[in-house]
Design a protein around this motif. Structure first.
Motif, PDB file in Angstrom:
ATOM      1  N   HIS A   1       1.018  -1.237  -0.015  1.00 45.76           N
ATOM      2  CA  HIS A   1       0.082   0.015   0.082  1.00 45.76           C
ATOM      3  C   HIS A   1       0.861   1.185  -0.002  1.00 45.76           C
ATOM      4  N   VAL A   2       1.757   1.293   1.161  1.00 42.57           N
ATOM      5  CA  VAL A   2       2.633   2.374   1.075  1.00 42.57           C
ATOM      6  C   VAL A   2       3.377   2.644  -0.187  1.00 42.57           C
ATOM      7  N   PRO A   3       4.477   1.583  -0.418  1.00 46.48           N
ATOM      8  CA  PRO A   3       5.398   1.969  -1.470  1.00 46.48           C
ATOM      9  C   PRO A   3       4.804   2.184  -2.905  1.00 46.48           C
ATOM     10  N   VAL A   4       3.757   1.537  -3.264  1.00 43.62           N
ATOM     11  CA  VAL A   4       3.140   1.909  -4.527  1.00 43.62           C
ATOM     12  C   VAL A   4       2.428   3.418  -4.619  1.00 43.62           C
ATOM     13  N   THR A   5       1.710   3.476  -3.529  1.00 44.75           N
ATOM     14  CA  THR A   5       1.167   4.713  -3.435  1.00 44.75           C
ATOM     15  C   THR A   5       2.173   5.844  -3.378  1.00 44.75           C
ATOM     16  N   LEU A   6       3.301   5.625  -2.896  1.00 45.24           N
ATOM     17  CA  LEU A   6       4.345   6.555  -2.757  1.00 45.24           C
ATOM     18  C   LEU A   6       4.976   6.880  -4.130  1.00 45.24           C
TER      19      LEU A   6
ATOM     20  N   ILE B   1      -4.038   1.527   5.471  1.00 45.26           N
ATOM     21  CA  ILE B   1      -3.281   2.310   4.607  1.00 45.26           C
ATOM     22  C   ILE B   1      -1.895   1.993   4.771  1.00 45.26           C
ATOM     23  N   ALA B   2      -1.428   1.413   5.745  1.00 46.91           N
ATOM     24  CA  ALA B   2       0.165   0.892   6.045  1.00 46.91           C
ATOM     25  C   ALA B   2       0.050  -0.479   7.044  1.00 46.91           C
ATOM     26  N   LEU B   3       1.179  -0.747   7.248  1.00 47.36           N
ATOM     27  CA  LEU B   3       1.200  -1.908   8.269  1.00 47.36           C
ATOM     28  C   LEU B   3       1.735  -1.428   9.636  1.00 47.36           C
ATOM     29  N   THR B   4       2.205   0.048   9.636  1.00 45.33           N
ATOM     30  CA  THR B   4       2.405   0.511  11.145  1.00 45.33           C
ATOM     31  C   THR B   4       2.097   2.192  10.725  1.00 45.33           C
ATOM     32  N   ALA B   5       2.122   2.895  12.050  1.00 45.14           N
ATOM     33  CA  ALA B   5       1.853   4.315  11.873  1.00 45.14           C
ATOM     34  C   ALA B   5       2.943   5.062  11.188  1.00 45.14           C
ATOM     35  N   ALA B   6       4.143   4.624  11.796  1.00 45.91           N
ATOM     36  CA  ALA B   6       5.282   5.064  11.455  1.00 45.91           C
ATOM     37  C   ALA B   6       5.530   5.029   9.714  1.00 45.91           C
ATOM     38  N   GLU B   7       5.044   3.603   9.122  1.00 47.89           N
ATOM     39  CA  GLU B   7       5.060   3.767   7.732  1.00 47.89           C
ATOM     40  C   GLU B   7       4.005   4.696   6.915  1.00 47.89           C
TER      41      GLU B   7
ATOM     42  N   GLU C   1       3.038   7.531   7.909  1.00 47.03           N
ATOM     43  CA  GLU C   1       3.241   8.906   7.975  1.00 47.03           C
ATOM     44  C   GLU C   1       4.141   9.262   6.913  1.00 47.03           C
ATOM     45  N   GLN C   2       4.657   8.591   6.327  1.00 46.20           N
ATOM     46  CA  GLN C   2       5.601   8.715   4.904  1.00 46.20           C
ATOM     47  C   GLN C   2       4.582   9.379   3.855  1.00 46.20           C
ATOM     48  N   LEU C   3       3.172   9.078   4.133  1.00 43.33           N
ATOM     49  CA  LEU C   3       2.204   9.397   3.077  1.00 43.33           C
ATOM     50  C   LEU C   3       2.077  11.151   3.263  1.00 43.33           C
TER      51      LEU C   3
ATOM     52  N   PRO D   1      -8.714  13.321   5.886  1.00 42.46           N
ATOM     53  CA  PRO D   1      -7.171  13.354   5.379  1.00 42.46           C
ATOM     54  C   PRO D   1      -6.470  12.510   5.648  1.00 42.46           C
ATOM     55  N   ILE D   2      -5.299  12.523   5.229  1.00 46.91           N
ATOM     56  CA  ILE D   2      -4.313  11.261   5.389  1.00 46.91           C
ATOM     57  C   ILE D   2      -4.054  11.051   6.768  1.00 46.91           C
ATOM     58  N   SER D   3      -4.114  12.183   7.556  1.00 48.94           N
ATOM     59  CA  SER D   3      -3.709  12.102   9.074  1.00 48.94           C
ATOM     60  C   SER D   3      -4.716  11.212   9.759  1.00 48.94           C
ATOM     61  N   ASP D   4      -5.937  11.134   9.285  1.00 47.35           N
ATOM     62  CA  ASP D   4      -7.054  10.175   9.783  1.00 47.35           C
ATOM     63  C   ASP D   4      -6.631   8.813   9.627  1.00 47.35           C
ATOM     64  N   ALA D   5      -6.005   8.431   8.556  1.00 40.22           N
ATOM     65  CA  ALA D   5      -5.519   7.098   8.236  1.00 40.22           C
ATOM     66  C   ALA D   5      -4.449   6.724   9.294  1.00 40.22           C
ATOM     67  N   VAL D   6      -3.467   7.693   9.326  1.00 40.25           N
ATOM     68  CA  VAL D   6      -2.226   7.480  10.196  1.00 40.25           C
ATOM     69  C   VAL D   6      -2.813   7.352  11.721  1.00 40.25           C
ATOM     70  N   GLN D   7      -3.759   7.942  12.147  1.00 41.30           N
ATOM     71  CA  GLN D   7      -4.215   7.828  13.478  1.00 41.30           C
ATOM     72  C   GLN D   7      -4.919   6.389  13.544  1.00 41.30           C
ATOM     73  N   ASN D   8      -5.762   6.035  12.552  1.00 44.47           N
ATOM     74  CA  ASN D   8      -6.091   4.453  12.692  1.00 44.47           C
ATOM     75  C   ASN D   8      -5.013   3.729  12.819  1.00 44.47           C
TER      76      ASN D   8
END
Length: 334
Positions: free
Chosen positions: A79-84, A99-105, A107-109, A308-315
């Motif tokens: 999800h993250v690498p291809v989206t980036l 959206i990712a496997l971790t919140a840290a991952e 956050e790159q988005l 916003p993408i921050s919502d996905a990071v929070q999840n």
């Protein structure tokens, strides 16, 4: 509105069976391309759906100047690498959950979105279904008093070792796949963010994935989300919202069948046999179609995208805490 030209990455089952056909029906959406790492697969899938272009790689589609937006339903670890990659190529991206496997991952988005000037979002289609909007409106109006508890049950049976949901190293497991919906339900009805979580996780001895998870999620005040999710139990799903003066139940909250009406129940609790239940019938609709239309309108700036993408990071932060609690056996802060 001028239609937004979309491209789809992969021939993933969720795309082929649900999302892609729904997007083809959407207003303001033109699905023009489909990409796979196997050109023959891409060509066969594109032909099946009536999509005019097929690409033998994701990069080839991202390089096509006609494609404005990308739908990414790849396995979770991609999800993250291809989206980036798509954002770097100047495409808007609607990416499947989680959206990712971790919140840290994840956050790159946030930084990639700012740098690209494009829109990236997590595809929680339920947020666009009228049954979810109706239930939240009832809550906001005080129809069931003060809401203090949300309860979610979501399960299906899948023990296929070749299925991506059973591959631990690429983000398989129940919390990633369906527990994320339970988290969204709590945040949706409480309109707040949780403080701490505790979970019990049972892992499949062969796959290593979480096949059964139960959790408590503490929100500010006297509010709690409880849920059970499983990848190896009888197929079932429900959302219950409990207030001081009644409850709301969504009958088929997540996989709402597009050809059929859906039902939301409002119950005062006056009669435990059910005579106090009011049934609200929601006309048939396709939540994936509604999602694609909303994202396209946001791209054309005809309507704001409310998540916003921050919502996905929070999840993802909440998911991180749930997995941490499963290992520690303790309450963990979000």
């Amino acid at each position: 509105m001028k239609p937004v030209v979309w491209g789809i990455v992969s021939t993933a089952l969720i795309g082929m069976e649900k999302v892609n056909p729904a997007m083809l029906k959407a207003k303001g959406v033109e699905v023009r391309g489909l990409a796979s790492r196997d050109l023959k697969k891409a060509q066969a899938a594109a032909k099946q759906l009536g999509i005019p272009k097929a690409y033998g790689s994701y990069a080839e589609m991202f390089a096509d100047p006609e494609i404005e937006a990308v739908y990414n339903p790849l396995p979770n670890h991609l999800h993250v690498p291809v989206t980036l990659e798509a954002l770097k190529a100047g495409k808007h991206v609607l990416c499947e959950k989680p959206i990712a496997l971790t919140a840290a991952e994840a956050e790159q988005l946030e930084e990639a979105e700012r740098a690209s000037g494009k829109l990236v979002a997590e595809a929680f289609m339920v947020r666009w279904h009228p049954q979810w909007l109706t239930a939240r409106k009832l809550v906001a109006e005080g129809a069931i008093g003060e809401v203090r508890a949300v309860q979610v049950g979501f399960s299906y049976f899948n023990d296929d070792p070749t299925n991506v949901r059973n591959m631990n190293d690429i983000g398989g497991g129940g919390i990633y796949d369906i527990g994320c919906y339970a988290i969204v339900a709590g945040r949706w009805f409480f309109g707040a963010e949780p403080e701490r979580v505790v979970s019990i996780i049972d892992r499949d001895p062969k796959f290593g994935t979480d096949r059964l998870a139960s959790a408590l999620v503490k929100f500010p005040g006297s509010r709690q989300l409880s849920f059970m999710v499983s990848t190896q139990l009888v197929p079932y799903q429900r959302v219950q919202v409990y207030g001081t003066k009644g409850r709301i139940e969504i009958e088929i909250p997540f996989n709402a069948p597009p050809p059929h009406a859906c039902r939301v129940f409002k119950d005062s609790g006056a009669d435990l046999k059910g005579s106090s239940i009011e049934t609200i019938t929601i006309p048939p609709c396709d939540q994936y179609t509604l999602q694609a239309e909303a994202f396209s309108k946001a791209i054309r700036k005809e309507a704001a995208w409310p998540f916003p993408i921050s919502d996905a990071v929070q999840n993802m932060r909440i998911i991180d805490a749930l997995y941490k609690s499963g290992d520690s056996g303790k309450w963990e802060a979000v």
